[in-house]
Design an enzyme around this catalytic site. Structure first.
Site, mmCIF file in Angstrom:
data_model
loop_
_atom_site.group_PDB
_atom_site.id
_atom_site.type_symbol
_atom_site.label_atom_id
_atom_site.label_comp_id
_atom_site.label_asym_id
_atom_site.label_seq_id
_atom_site.Cartn_x
_atom_site.Cartn_y
_atom_site.Cartn_z
ATOM 1 N N ASP A 45 2.438 21.073 -9.852
ATOM 2 C CA ASP A 45 2.317 21.097 -11.263
ATOM 3 C C ASP A 45 1.088 21.023 -11.972
ATOM 4 O OD1 ASP A 45 5.162 21.717 -11.387
ATOM 5 O OD2 ASP A 45 5.761 19.764 -11.564
ATOM 6 N N GLY A 46 0.309 20.194 -11.256
ATOM 7 C CA GLY A 46 -1.063 19.818 -11.653
ATOM 8 C C GLY A 46 -1.915 21.254 -11.591
ATOM 9 N N ASN A 122 2.164 19.439 -21.302
ATOM 10 C CA ASN A 122 3.167 18.202 -20.789
ATOM 11 C C ASN A 122 3.073 17.322 -21.845
ATOM 12 O OD1 ASN A 122 4.133 18.738 -18.311
ATOM 13 N ND2 ASN A 122 2.609 17.672 -17.391
ATOM 14 N N GLU A 123 1.882 16.778 -22.221
ATOM 15 C CA GLU A 123 1.787 15.641 -23.475
ATOM 16 C C GLU A 123 0.384 15.254 -23.773
ATOM 17 O OE1 GLU A 123 0.687 14.350 -20.018
ATOM 18 O OE2 GLU A 123 2.737 13.863 -19.826
ATOM 19 N N ARG A 148 2.051 -1.547 -32.585
ATOM 20 C CA ARG A 148 1.186 -2.403 -31.844
ATOM 21 C C ARG A 148 1.450 -2.639 -30.177
ATOM 22 N NH1 ARG A 148 -2.156 -6.895 -34.338
ATOM 23 N NH2 ARG A 148 -1.312 -6.003 -36.137
ATOM 24 N N ASN A 225 -8.933 13.516 -20.054
ATOM 25 C CA ASN A 225 -9.313 12.601 -20.912
ATOM 26 C C ASN A 225 -10.221 13.606 -22.038
ATOM 27 O OD1 ASN A 225 -8.315 10.058 -20.119
ATOM 28 N ND2 ASN A 225 -10.003 10.053 -18.618
#
Ligand code: NAP
Ligand code: MN
Length: 266
Positions: A45-46, A122-123, A148, A225
């Site tokens: 999937d990556g 994905n997200e 929080r 990232n």
């Protein structure tokens, strides 16, 4: 028709990519890494996530199909033994297309740095990299809660089986054009209160995360990232994207069957 292949990089995947490429060239298809009509990924999937981001600027013209050389994947759902069959299907065309919803993320900065728009398959997650993350969660322009805790995850339906699942989120069928917000270890006591359950938003319901404290944050889109500068993220806006991802479908493999074979029993 133009195609390209993408490998995870291990020797098994590289060899299979080579074979597929040779077979498709013999079938009179054109190898074109720049403008492929179809992208065949070999790995997991990556590998498909990486290919998606490589071609996310031309989603309307590109279809994806994934072969897994490890365990069964959600995007990579063909086994290497089926590659020959897959190649024959691709040469024969036309094939069916299934479309899945995507997440649109807009990151805005405080210091006038231009905002940045991303698409996630994905997200997207936001986490503090020092202490708790404190942010207002606004839904459709109204404050919903102050969060929080460790962080928040906003996932697509097809991403609901990935990180979202590990956070206790529900598995959503990709025919539901929606996004799911799930919490990472929220602090809940007499002073701080959050919903505590994942919530699912339909199309056109924007969720805005407004950072309230000056911690440095880590924002992810799928496997990468997002480079964040100067700890100056102001808001992260999430909604169902206008764009969709297109998968080439050569045989039925229903989503719930994939869920069962991945998580319950093959
Ligand atoms: P990775 O560390 O190899 O991914 C973690 C696992 O998630 C791998 O087994 C990967 O499958 C699988 N995966 C990816 N997309 C999926 C999906 N839609 N449904 C079910 N499983 C899925 O890194 P990666 O391959 O680059 O994938 C990035 C993804 O890892 C992120 O988008 C995030 O969803 C996930 N992740 C999960 C956690 C967690 O569960 N706690 C933490 C961080 C990231 P393959 O082995 O086939 O690649
Ligand atoms: Mn992976």
């Amino acid at each position: 028709m133009k195609f390209t292949v993408a490998s995870r990089g291990d020797s098994l995947s590289n060899d299979l990519c080579k074979t597929i490429k040779e077979r498709l060239l013999k079938g009179d298809l054109i190898y074109d890494e720049e403008h492929p009509d179809i992208v065949i990924t070999v790995g997991g999937d990556g590998t498909l996530l990486e290919a998606f981001h490589l071609y996310s600027h031309r989603l309307e013209e590109t279809a994806f199909v994934g072969i897994h050389t490890g365990h069964l994947g959600f995007y990579a759902d063909w086994v290497p033994e089926e590659a020959e069959n897959l190649v024959t299907h691709i040469i024969k065309t036309p094939y069916q297309i299934v479309e899945y919803p995507l997440l649109e993320v807009v990151i805005r900065y405080r210091n006038g740095r231009p905002s940045k728009r991303h698409l996630a398959l994905n997200e997207s997650t936001i986490k503090s990299s020092e202490g708790s993350l404190v942010c207002n969660v606004e839904i459709k322009g109204e404050t919903f809660e102050t969060f929080r805790g460790d962080g928040l995850c906003m996932s697509t339906p097809s991403g609901s089986t990935a990180y979202n699942k590990a956070l206790g989120g529900a598995i959503l069928h990709p025919s539901l054009a929606s996004i799911q917000l799930s919490e990472m270890a929220s602090i809940n006591n007499r002073i701080y209160r959050t919903l505590g359950s994942p919530l699912v938003l339909p199309q056109h319901h924007t969720c805005l995360l407004k950072l309230l404290n000056n911690v440095s944050v880590q924002v992810t889109i799928d496997h990468f990232n997002v480079p964040i500068f100067d700890e100056n993220v102001d808001t992260i806006q999430c909604r169902v994207a206008e764009e969709k991802v297109r998968f080439a479908r050569f045989r039925p493999f229903p989503f719930w069957k994939r869920v069962k074979e991945s998580f319950i029993s093959g």
